[in-house]
Design an enzyme around this catalytic site. Structure first.
Site, short mmCIF file in Angstrom:
data_model
loop_
_atom_site.label_atom_id
_atom_site.label_comp_id
_atom_site.label_asym_id
_atom_site.label_seq_id
_atom_site.Cartn_x
_atom_site.Cartn_y
_atom_site.Cartn_z
N PRO A 311 0.95 -1.12 0.41
CA PRO A 311 -0.17 -0.17 0.17
C PRO A 311 0.68 1.58 0.36
O PRO A 311 2.00 1.55 0.60
CB PRO A 311 -0.94 0.15 1.44
N GLN A 365 -5.91 -0.61 3.60
CA GLN A 365 -5.47 -0.70 5.15
C GLN A 365 -6.18 0.32 5.96
O GLN A 365 -6.25 1.62 5.20
CB GLN A 365 -3.50 -0.55 3.82
N CYS A 396 3.63 3.28 10.90
CA CYS A 396 3.31 3.86 9.75
C CYS A 396 4.07 5.68 10.98
O CYS A 396 4.22 5.95 11.96
CB CYS A 396 2.22 5.06 9.32
N LYS A 435 1.13 -5.02 9.22
CA LYS A 435 2.45 -4.01 8.95
C LYS A 435 3.18 -3.73 9.50
O LYS A 435 2.15 -2.57 10.42
CB LYS A 435 2.19 -3.53 7.99
N ASN A 485 9.61 -7.32 2.98
CA ASN A 485 10.17 -5.86 2.68
C ASN A 485 10.78 -4.98 1.95
O ASN A 485 10.95 -4.90 3.69
CB ASN A 485 8.33 -5.37 2.02
N GLY A 486 11.25 -4.47 1.23
CA GLY A 486 12.39 -3.40 1.39
C GLY A 486 13.25 -3.42 0.33
O GLY A 486 13.80 -4.86 0.19
N ASP A 487 13.90 -3.02 -0.63
CA ASP A 487 15.02 -2.24 -1.63
C ASP A 487 15.30 -3.79 -2.23
O ASP A 487 16.44 -3.95 -3.12
CB ASP A 487 16.30 -2.78 -0.78
N ALA A 508 7.58 -2.34 -2.69
CA ALA A 508 7.15 -0.76 -2.55
C ALA A 508 7.49 -0.18 -4.08
O ALA A 508 6.72 -0.05 -4.61
CB ALA A 508 7.29 -0.32 -1.46
N ARG A 509 9.16 0.39 -3.29
CA ARG A 509 9.64 0.98 -4.63
C ARG A 509 9.97 0.84 -5.41
O ARG A 509 9.98 2.02 -5.93
CB ARG A 509 10.87 1.96 -3.85
#
Length: 638
Positions: A311, A365, A396, A435, A485-487, A508-509
């Site tokens: 999200p 979410q 967040c 999350k 998740n991440g990178d 995500a990114r």
């Protein structure tokens, strides 16, 4: 990926402005023949675009003068003058201090992000929807009813094709459409393609809209939440009994099925049993007993090994999710929605819950800080929207959320967090996911201690970011599924991530930099996508945006705004054919380089003016009132 930072230094890299091939940590290693300097890069773009700029200048202003800026942009404190024209010497000391305060910050005088010119000469909705015999607002209507007068002031069309007319057989925006020439007769009547319009009787492609009647009830606080109030009363009477925990949504394979015979009895005027204790159902069955699933009968969330699009606030809108679904995303989730805004019936917040028919596994979410609002919001969604799971945002970190006790602050408020999870689980018919972050403070990890509790509270799946820490958390969460998740920006990153033992990966990114990443992971290859193919992806996004936000002036500019948000990420992608070493890492900054064609170079620009130039290729020229340029300058690197 975090693991990538521990590998060997780059073999070759760009030197930013220098153009030399010297080693530089954190810079993408581009082949030497493509490297350039910042000055040469912008000179190349200006030279290529000069012919087009000259043509636009001749058409817009024969004298060659620049177009005037909006009034709000031209207010500047120049030559020692205050905002009302006085010199600093003539102004009083108090006025000088007030002037200095107004002048602080970045671009305080920029236009408001919601231009007011949309409301000027706006045509009445009754005329747009071709029901001119009766105005919706009656004598109180403040809109125009003269179509001829509206057409005199309406800007020129942006193109010869209307996406809505070609897709659905009818454009609901009629004369207000910025592509109206494709479906408007000379006398102003809206054309209809009967064969395509007949398909409009089928279920709509967009679901989870907010009904007007429900919105009025929410605003007047007339909606009752019996199941949520029942769960909240149970919390207020003390610790939740073990037998009342909805274990059915726990991890697949966990042996927690012993409470199938017990069912919560809805509180009612004829109910003698206290609503706080689970009892066996007795007496006649009600619709609530038949329709509602018991906790152990909830649908399981089986997404093992699937690719999960995270999200993404602002950029993770419905048109972008459609792009990602086309390239192979398996699971999608709407943008973070604030539960209190949903309970108030805010249309802008409910728009974040909309779901396209191509999203076969879709969740929403929620963000909130208190059990009452989160539980009531969960019950509301259970009644009104079609989703496959509901996710709680406990990651967040922004102050606006954290200071109210929401987001990652819930990790330090275990009692409230437990009540939120248990309460939502009791009123939802779909699995509940969470999350989280590694912790709240730097180098103080909490996730490995929190995961077993989440498993016992009935959470179906947890997502966590930090690959070096995830291996420890996988063992703590078992048998509950854990996504990482991440990178992740390549299929090699995804393969290394799966070796940590996670159930699946969330992207995500990486999806913002290249949405075709899902295809690369599934096909285990690097895709050297051309600039024309990337422009076609952007064109599809604008078409989806016009379908979603509308093809009138307001819809076009909203589509442009979200396109520019996305372009602020896309400019960081480096084409595969230009890299000295594969793959590109997500935290490597691209140096200045000249692409294999002009469009590839333009897409690599980090200037907001060049992003707007790309948007003009797809949506026509930018109006003078367009007010999003300063925001995107600040968002060039996020």
């Amino acid at each position: 990926m975090a693991e990538g930072t521990a590998e060997a230094p780059l073999e070759n890299g760009g030197g930013g402005d220098s153009g030399a091939g010297a080693l530089e940590r954190g810079v993408a290693p581009i082949k030497r023949q493509y490297l350039t300097t910042k000055e040469q890069f912008h000179q190349f773009l200006e030279a290529k675009g000069q012919e087009k700029t000259c043509r636009e200048t001749e058409v817009g202003d024969p004298a060659g003068n620049e177009l005037a800026e909006p009034e709000a942009k031209r207010i500047r404190l120049e030559d020692g003058q205050t905002a009302d024209g006085q010199t600093e010497e003539a102004a009083e000391p108090g006025e000088q201090l007030q002037t200095q305060k107004r002048a602080r910050g970045q671009n305080k005088g920029r236009p408001h992000v919601k231009p007011t010119n949309y409301d000027k000469n706006r045509l009445c909705p009754s005329l747009i929807q071709e029901s001119a015999a009766k105005c919706f607002f009656g004598d109180r209507c403040r809109f125009l009813h003269d179509v001829g007068r509206y057409l005199e002031t309406k800007p020129a069309d942006l193109g010869p094709r209307c996406v809505l007319f070609e897709t659905f057989g009818r454009c609901p925006y009629g004369v207000t459409c910025r592509f109206a020439g494709a479906h408007l007769r000379p006398e102003g009547q809206n054309l209809v393609q009967e064969e395509l319009a007949a398909r409009g009787t089928q279920p709509p492609s967009i679901r989870n809209g907010l009904d007007k009647a429900l919105q009025q009830q929410l605003r007047k606080r007339e909606v009752r939440f019996e199941r949520a109030e029942q769960a909240l009363r149970r919390f207020s009477q003390g610790p939740t009994p073990a037998a009342a925990v909805p274990e059915g949504t726990a991890a697949e394979g966990a042996p927690r099925q012993e409470n199938c015979g017990a069912q919560q009895v809805p509180a009612g005027p004829g109910t003698s049993t206290p609503p706080s204790s689970p009892v066996r159902t007795c007496g006649p069955l009600t619709d609530e007993d038949v329709v509602r699933l018991r906790p152990c009968e909830k649908k399981r969330l089986d997404i093992r090994g699937k690719l999960y699009l995270a999200p993404l606030t602002t950029c993770g809108n419905l048109p972008f999710r459609r792009i990602c679904k086309r390239f192979g995303a398996d699971v999608t989730c709407g943008e973070m929605a604030v539960c209190t805004n949903l309970l108030q019936g805010q249309m802008s917040e409910w728009a974040l819950l909309k779901r396209h028919q191509c999203e076969d596994i879709f969740g929403v979410q929620l963000e909130g800080a208190f059990p009452d609002t989160m539980t009531k919001c969960a019950e509301l969604l259970s009644r009104t929207v079609e989703v496959d799971f509901v996710d709680i945002n406990v990651g967040c970190p922004i102050d606006l959320v954290y200071k109210k006790g929401g987001g990652c602050a819930l990790m330090n408020r275990s009692t409230k967090f437990q009540q939120i999870v248990r309460g939502m689980n009791q009123v939802l018919d779909v699995p509940l996911t969470v999350k989280i972050r590694t912790g709240v403070q730097e180098r103080v990890n909490l996730a490995h201690r929190l995961l077993p509790e989440l498993r016992d509270w009935g959470v179906a799946l947890v997502t966590l970011a930090d690959w070096q820490y995830i291996e420890e958390c996988v063992q703590a969460a078992s048998p509950m599924p854990l996504f990482g998740n991440g990178d992740i920006l390549s299929f090699e990153d995804a393969n290394r991530a799966m070796q940590t033992g996670v159930t699946g990966i969330m992207i995500a990114r990486g999806a913002l930099l290249k949405p075709w990443l899902f295809t690369e992971i599934k096909e285990q290859r690097h895709w050297d996508i051309s600039s024309s193919e990337r422009l076609d992806i952007l064109r599809d996004f604008t078409n989806y945006g016009l379908e979603h936000w509308g093809s009138d002036t307001q819809g076009v500019e909203k589509t442009r705004r979200f396109l520019l948000e996305w372009l602020s990420f896309l400019c960081r992608y480096v084409p595969v054919g230009l890299l000295e070493r594969l793959p590109q890492r997500i935290n490597e900054r691209p140096p200045y380089y000249l692409g294999r064609d002009y469009l590839e170079t333009l897409m690599a620009s980090q200037k907001a003016a060049d992003w707007i130039r790309i948007s003009e290729m797809l949506l026509g020229p930018v109006p003078p009132s367009f007010a999003f340029l300063p925001k995107h300058k600040a968002n060039a690197y996020k």
